[in-house]
Design a protein around this motif. Sequence first.
Motif, PDB file in Angstrom:
ATOM      1  N   VAL A  78       6.095   8.450 -13.026  1.00  0.00           N
ATOM      2  CA  VAL A  78       6.150   9.579 -11.962  1.00  0.00           C
ATOM      3  C   VAL A  78       5.336   9.185 -10.613  1.00  0.00           C
ATOM      4  N   ASP A  79       4.276   8.682 -11.098  1.00  0.00           N
ATOM      5  CA  ASP A  79       3.297   8.263 -10.085  1.00  0.00           C
ATOM      6  C   ASP A  79       3.802   7.388  -9.165  1.00  0.00           C
ATOM      7  N   ALA A  80       4.516   6.367  -9.452  1.00  0.00           N
ATOM      8  CA  ALA A  80       4.969   5.249  -8.923  1.00  0.00           C
ATOM      9  C   ALA A  80       6.276   5.863  -8.018  1.00  0.00           C
ATOM     10  N   VAL A  81       7.165   6.770  -8.639  1.00  0.00           N
ATOM     11  CA  VAL A  81       8.174   7.358  -7.988  1.00  0.00           C
ATOM     12  C   VAL A  81       7.438   8.210  -6.645  1.00  0.00           C
ATOM     13  N   VAL A  82       6.398   8.690  -6.797  1.00  0.00           N
ATOM     14  CA  VAL A  82       5.780   9.606  -5.887  1.00  0.00           C
ATOM     15  C   VAL A  82       5.417   8.655  -4.781  1.00  0.00           C
ATOM     16  N   ALA A  83       4.944   7.565  -5.186  1.00  0.00           N
ATOM     17  CA  ALA A  83       4.109   6.705  -4.114  1.00  0.00           C
ATOM     18  C   ALA A  83       5.230   6.005  -3.141  1.00  0.00           C
ATOM     19  N   ASP A  84       6.224   5.760  -3.875  1.00  0.00           N
ATOM     20  CA  ASP A  84       7.357   4.939  -3.150  1.00  0.00           C
ATOM     21  C   ASP A  84       8.000   6.250  -2.026  1.00  0.00           C
ATOM     22  N   LEU A  85       8.219   7.476  -2.681  1.00  0.00           N
ATOM     23  CA  LEU A  85       8.529   8.679  -1.887  1.00  0.00           C
ATOM     24  C   LEU A  85       7.567   8.783  -0.752  1.00  0.00           C
ATOM     25  N   ASP A  86       6.694   8.468  -0.796  1.00  0.00           N
ATOM     26  CA  ASP A  86       5.508   9.068   0.107  1.00  0.00           C
ATOM     27  C   ASP A  86       5.611   7.956   1.330  1.00  0.00           C
ATOM     28  N   THR A  87       6.189   6.857   1.072  1.00  0.00           N
ATOM     29  CA  THR A  87       6.289   5.653   2.232  1.00  0.00           C
ATOM     30  C   THR A  87       7.385   5.940   3.155  1.00  0.00           C
ATOM     31  N   ARG A  88       8.191   6.902   2.729  1.00  0.00           N
ATOM     32  CA  ARG A  88       9.337   7.364   3.826  1.00  0.00           C
ATOM     33  C   ARG A  88       9.677   8.837   3.846  1.00  0.00           C
TER      34      ARG A  88
END
Length: 229
Positions: free
Chosen positions: A65-75
């Motif tokens: 979940v943290d990895a998904v959120v971090a990737d979403l946060d970039t865009r």
Amino acid sequence: MHDEAAGDQPEHDEARADVGVGPWPGGPAAWPRDATGELDSRYDPDLLRHGDRRNVVDRYRYWTVDAVVADLDTRRHPFHVAIENWQHDLNIGSVVRTANAFNAAAVHVVGRRRWNRRGAMVTDRYQHVLHHPSVDDLVAWAATAGPDGGALPVVGIDNLPGSTPIEGARLPRSCVLMFGQESVGLSGAARDAAGTVLHITQYGSTRSINASAAAAIAMHAWLTQHAGR
């Protein structure tokens, strides 16, 4: 990321054998690795081992979940969504789910801290959800939340007398789209706070449409103006 007192909701996505993917093919020996040979930190060992039955796009299969959120946060897109919660509105969960689908910057719940998360279908784990006890508190936050510390304009969405049709209206690129309760629409404080109030043109007999549906239409209107394919 989300309000811990949000309400009743299972902690994890419900596992269903007919959705998602099974264990990573080839077992642990074939798991994705980084340059040092260690497990790629984006991936969840439990999901790799047992399968990923979550309602996520293929890009995020087996990710934490943290990895998904971090990737979403970039865009994330620079629009925010605010919805008033004076009467424990059941639409908030659906608004959060749509905001996640359109990758909104954040959803802001104004009023009651607790909100019903069932309609979110666990997407609140991936979507930033913030709480403001009052409209004044939201406005104070928006005053410095824009680009370079400037103000984010607040755009009300309600079919009020004197409001402007959203069709053809130019939405600010960075803004807060604010919605009221299902039954009464924007509160007086929210109307006063909105620099602009837009309405969604209707053609039938009902006075208003569902609040979560209105939020989805408004978010999509923003996307058609500002988001690439």
